[in-house]
Design a protein around this motif. Sequence first.
Motif, PDB file in Angstrom:
ATOM      1  N   ASN B 207    -101.687 -53.692  -6.263  1.00 55.34           N
ATOM      2  CA  ASN B 207    -101.449 -53.972  -4.846  1.00 55.34           C
ATOM      3  C   ASN B 207    -101.255 -55.480  -4.657  1.00 55.34           C
ATOM      4  O   ASN B 207    -101.490 -56.257  -5.580  1.00 55.34           O
ATOM      5  N   PRO B 208    -100.807 -55.909  -3.471  1.00 51.22           N
ATOM      6  CA  PRO B 208    -100.479 -57.332  -3.265  1.00 51.22           C
ATOM      7  C   PRO B 208    -101.640 -58.273  -3.614  1.00 51.22           C
ATOM      8  O   PRO B 208    -101.421 -59.330  -4.193  1.00 51.22           O
ATOM      9  N   LYS B 209    -102.862 -57.856  -3.288  1.00 49.11           N
ATOM     10  CA  LYS B 209    -103.997 -58.735  -3.564  1.00 49.11           C
ATOM     11  C   LYS B 209    -104.199 -58.908  -5.073  1.00 49.11           C
ATOM     12  O   LYS B 209    -104.367 -60.015  -5.574  1.00 49.11           O
ATOM     13  N   GLU B 210    -104.146 -57.782  -5.778  1.00 47.69           N
ATOM     14  CA  GLU B 210    -104.301 -57.839  -7.236  1.00 47.69           C
ATOM     15  C   GLU B 210    -103.170 -58.653  -7.864  1.00 47.69           C
ATOM     16  O   GLU B 210    -103.385 -59.412  -8.815  1.00 47.69           O
ATOM     17  N   THR B 211    -101.964 -58.492  -7.322  1.00 49.22           N
ATOM     18  CA  THR B 211    -100.818 -59.233  -7.837  1.00 49.22           C
ATOM     19  C   THR B 211    -101.037 -60.731  -7.674  1.00 49.22           C
ATOM     20  O   THR B 211    -100.761 -61.524  -8.572  1.00 49.22           O
ATOM     21  N   GLU B 212    -101.556 -61.094  -6.521  1.00 50.31           N
ATOM     22  CA  GLU B 212    -101.869 -62.491  -6.242  1.00 50.31           C
ATOM     23  C   GLU B 212    -102.849 -63.033  -7.285  1.00 50.31           C
ATOM     24  O   GLU B 212    -102.662 -64.092  -7.867  1.00 50.31           O
ATOM     25  N   GLU B 213    -103.908 -62.253  -7.539  1.00 50.26           N
ATOM     26  CA  GLU B 213    -104.922 -62.657  -8.523  1.00 50.26           C
ATOM     27  C   GLU B 213    -104.305 -62.813  -9.901  1.00 50.26           C
ATOM     28  O   GLU B 213    -104.586 -63.767 -10.624  1.00 50.26           O
ATOM     29  N   LEU B 214    -103.441 -61.873 -10.230  1.00 55.60           N
ATOM     30  CA  LEU B 214    -102.801 -61.898 -11.544  1.00 55.60           C
ATOM     31  C   LEU B 214    -101.976 -63.163 -11.702  1.00 55.60           C
ATOM     32  O   LEU B 214    -101.993 -63.819 -12.749  1.00 55.60           O
ATOM     33  N   SER B 215    -101.263 -63.502 -10.640  1.00 53.35           N
ATOM     34  CA  SER B 215    -100.414 -64.681 -10.674  1.00 53.35           C
ATOM     35  C   SER B 215    -101.249 -65.932 -10.963  1.00 53.35           C
ATOM     36  O   SER B 215    -100.885 -66.784 -11.786  1.00 53.35           O
ATOM     37  N   LEU B 216    -102.401 -66.022 -10.315  1.00 50.96           N
ATOM     38  CA  LEU B 216    -103.319 -67.136 -10.577  1.00 50.96           C
ATOM     39  C   LEU B 216    -103.808 -67.102 -12.021  1.00 50.96           C
ATOM     40  O   LEU B 216    -103.848 -68.124 -12.714  1.00 50.96           O
ATOM     41  N   PHE B 217    -104.162 -65.895 -12.453  1.00 49.26           N
ATOM     42  CA  PHE B 217    -104.709 -65.694 -13.790  1.00 49.26           C
ATOM     43  C   PHE B 217    -103.712 -66.155 -14.857  1.00 49.26           C
ATOM     44  O   PHE B 217    -104.071 -66.861 -15.804  1.00 49.26           O
ATOM     45  N   ILE B 218    -102.449 -65.768 -14.674  1.00 53.10           N
ATOM     46  CA  ILE B 218    -101.437 -66.162 -15.663  1.00 53.10           C
ATOM     47  C   ILE B 218    -101.307 -67.677 -15.721  1.00 53.10           C
ATOM     48  O   ILE B 218    -101.268 -68.276 -16.799  1.00 53.10           O
ATOM     49  N   LYS B 219    -101.298 -68.309 -14.553  1.00 52.00           N
ATOM     50  CA  LYS B 219    -101.190 -69.777 -14.532  1.00 52.00           C
ATOM     51  C   LYS B 219    -102.392 -70.416 -15.231  1.00 52.00           C
ATOM     52  O   LYS B 219    -102.255 -71.378 -15.977  1.00 52.00           O
ATOM     53  N   GLU B 220    -103.564 -69.844 -14.966  1.00 52.77           N
ATOM     54  CA  GLU B 220    -104.791 -70.383 -15.570  1.00 52.77           C
ATOM     55  C   GLU B 220    -104.773 -70.302 -17.091  1.00 52.77           C
ATOM     56  O   GLU B 220    -104.987 -71.305 -17.778  1.00 52.77           O
ATOM     57  N   ILE B 221    -104.503 -69.095 -17.594  1.00 53.23           N
ATOM     58  CA  ILE B 221    -104.561 -68.965 -19.057  1.00 53.23           C
ATOM     59  C   ILE B 221    -103.443 -69.763 -19.707  1.00 53.23           C
ATOM     60  O   ILE B 221    -103.604 -70.276 -20.807  1.00 53.23           O
ATOM     61  N   LYS B 222    -102.326 -69.899 -19.027  1.00 59.01           N
ATOM     62  CA  LYS B 222    -101.229 -70.692 -19.580  1.00 59.01           C
ATOM     63  C   LYS B 222    -101.712 -72.122 -19.850  1.00 59.01           C
ATOM     64  O   LYS B 222    -101.456 -72.686 -20.910  1.00 59.01           O
ATOM     65  N   GLU B 223    -102.473 -72.673 -18.880  1.00 61.34           N
ATOM     66  CA  GLU B 223    -102.994 -74.026 -19.054  1.00 61.34           C
ATOM     67  C   GLU B 223    -104.068 -74.059 -20.128  1.00 61.34           C
ATOM     68  O   GLU B 223    -104.000 -74.850 -21.062  1.00 61.34           O
ATOM     69  N   SER B 224    -105.051 -73.162 -20.020  1.00 66.97           N
ATOM     70  CA  SER B 224    -106.206 -73.310 -20.904  1.00 66.97           C
ATOM     71  C   SER B 224    -105.911 -72.876 -22.340  1.00 66.97           C
ATOM     72  O   SER B 224    -106.602 -73.300 -23.257  1.00 66.97           O
ATOM     73  N   PHE B 225    -104.900 -72.057 -22.561  1.00 65.94           N
ATOM     74  CA  PHE B 225    -104.589 -71.654 -23.938  1.00 65.94           C
ATOM     75  C   PHE B 225    -103.301 -72.293 -24.448  1.00 65.94           C
ATOM     76  O   PHE B 225    -102.790 -71.917 -25.501  1.00 65.94           O
ATOM     77  N   ASN B 226    -102.766 -73.266 -23.696  1.00 62.24           N
ATOM     78  CA  ASN B 226    -101.531 -73.941 -24.101  1.00 62.24           C
ATOM     79  C   ASN B 226    -100.403 -72.970 -24.403  1.00 62.24           C
ATOM     80  O   ASN B 226     -99.780 -73.035 -25.463  1.00 62.24           O
TER      81      ASN B 226
END
Lengths: 378, 279
Positions: B207-226
């Motif tokens: 759902n839109p809320k979960e999608t929003e969270e996922l979007s944040l999550f992807i950005k986060e792991i992209k930074e922290s795992f290079n």
Amino acid sequence: MLKIKRNHLYSIIVLTLLMVFLYWLNANRLQNGMLVSVLQKGVILALVAVSMNLLNGFTGLFSLGQAGFMSIGAYTTAILLIPVQNLDGVYYMNGVHPAIRAFKMMVASSPEFIQIIFPFIALLLGGLLAAFAAAIVGIAVLRLKSDYLAIATLGLSEIVRAIFSSPQFDQVTNGSYGLNKIPNFPPMLWGAIPSLITPFIVVSICIVFIVFLIKSSYGRAFKAIREDEIAAEAMGINLFKHKSMSFIISSFFSAIAGGLLAMYMRSIEAKTFSITLTYDILLIVVIGGIGSVTGSVLSAFLVTAAKEWWLRFFDQPLLIGSWQVPLFRTGFRMVIFSILLMIVVLIYRRGIMGTNEFSWDRILKRLKFKRSKEGGKK
Amino acid sequence: MKEILLKTEHITMQFGGVVAVDDLNIEIEKDRITALIGPNGAGKTTAFNVITGGYQPSNGRVTFDDLVIGENYPRSKMKKIYNGTYKTPFEKQVVNTPDKITRLGMARTFQNIRLFKDLTVFENVLIAKHCHIKAGLFRSTFMLNREEEAKMLEDTEALLERVGLLANRDEKSSSLPYGKQRRLEIARALATGPKLLLLDEPAAGMNPKETEELSLFIKEIKESFNLTVFLIEHHMNLVMDISDTIYVLDYGKTIAQGTPAEVQNDPAVIRAYLGVDEA
Ligand SMILES: Nc1ncnc2c1ncn2[C@@H]1O[C@H](COP(=O)(O)OP(=O)(O)OP(=O)(O)O)[C@@H](O)[C@H]1O
Ligand SMILES: [Mg+2]
């Protein structure tokens, strides 16, 4: 921490009791012939069942080649161990190959230490030969999808059997006459472990190895392949390499069990290792629970005891007063056995143990639960 | 200068007579998020499968981290029926199995979640650590690699903590709620230690809320795992929000590429894709 220590303590106590029991059995073996024979056969089949489970239950490879690999172990062990003075009696039809005789003379004249451990070397050689065969055959069959793998391994097992009974190898395998005069289990540790107990020790060592393997990182990789090949491969697990490992190790231990079976039966022929044997083992695995080592072991003993001992009673004519109960005659036992099997399978759909393993915590929980229920009633 | 981590040249994937992907040329820049979009059946998953070694392309070359990991040209039967656009064939054949490519530093998730269902959350991630094991089977069985094993357990624990699944560690993976299963699949992919993470419709069914969270999550792991991220997605909000570059496929052909703004206003894209959505 305390819990772990407690569990270790329980395990040590139970193992000690088991050893005491085995020594008692050894001292009273004459009165308990049936028990000895059922337990020995049970423990040997337990090893084959566990090794089949490693492949079918833990790696998800539906293979039906167990009997073939067992026969490799059994024949290797038998050929190497038949005493040199019995050779002419055993190979009375076709004579024995001179190389085998020469090899036996050499062993017979080697230092005593070699002669003492030679039965174990023979078992090991049988295992290695089967492992080698599995490695070669695996290249061809392990790329097949499950149903095809089952058929290919089944066929393979029959080919091995055909080779062992073919006239071309008369001087080695004694063709369709089979081999006899195979010596019984050897004692271990200079007699500290009497020969009656040897199969239990050998099988325990093998099963402990398999359990450790299953718990290791490689064992986890096997399970991943069982769960989902494509995902496992995407996680960097080389499918062929890991399937080969499982196949080779399973075949190795099946052959060890085959060697022990030869020592147990004292005489073998190619027919001993027909498809029926594989089915019997598959049955043990399914009854015990596909994916449970504990299940395979328990089920090996239960199935063997039921088939060979507890149900014997149905094979004898039974008189109640002067009325002879119909059906009670040779072979009726197998009917009862089959009915029991169906009942067991209906009650325990995933086998006695499912995919669970033995653990003290589970047992103690059960006991406590029962006690509290009884307490509640009062 | 921009650094290219993954490059596909003239990739064509033909199944029998069906050309699922035709002449795909993609350049994925390091440390960026690239998206692959397109209507159903456009050939996006097929492109992923070619890149990760699941399929051998009918034609073309895949280069990862300056190493050619897959190359092929129409041979034997395919030579007769080859129907791709790019006809000047390559001359070499390079094949790598998916596991090898994963070990080279590329990890993926699946459109229809493929967890190890009967195993726990913890085991799912731990298994992904196996691919870099140093100890052999015997050392591992006899527990002679205690340090390595301990490190694997420790890393798994830390990773679960990092993605917020530590509370579920001993649950069967198939019993997790849908959103967490998706997250676990990403965590499992991360456990292989990738440079490039490929996500096939990570927001599917959210759902839109979960999608929003996922979007944040992807950005986060992209930074922290290079990480460099390459994803397929239908949720346009997510794609436009996180992507640096977008490729648009339709019937196997690349019909547009560029920044989110460029792609959004491309008439071909509106016609093929967004147009379909509005209709
Ligand atoms: N193994 C295969 N054999 C034959 N045809 C295939 C195979 N895999 C995919 N295709 C075909 O290739 C085309 C593209 O499929 P693909 O799964 O790549 O689309 P997609 O863009 O991922 O679509 P979706 O958005 O629905 O996931 C489809 O027409 C499909 O039927
Ligand atoms: Mg798809």
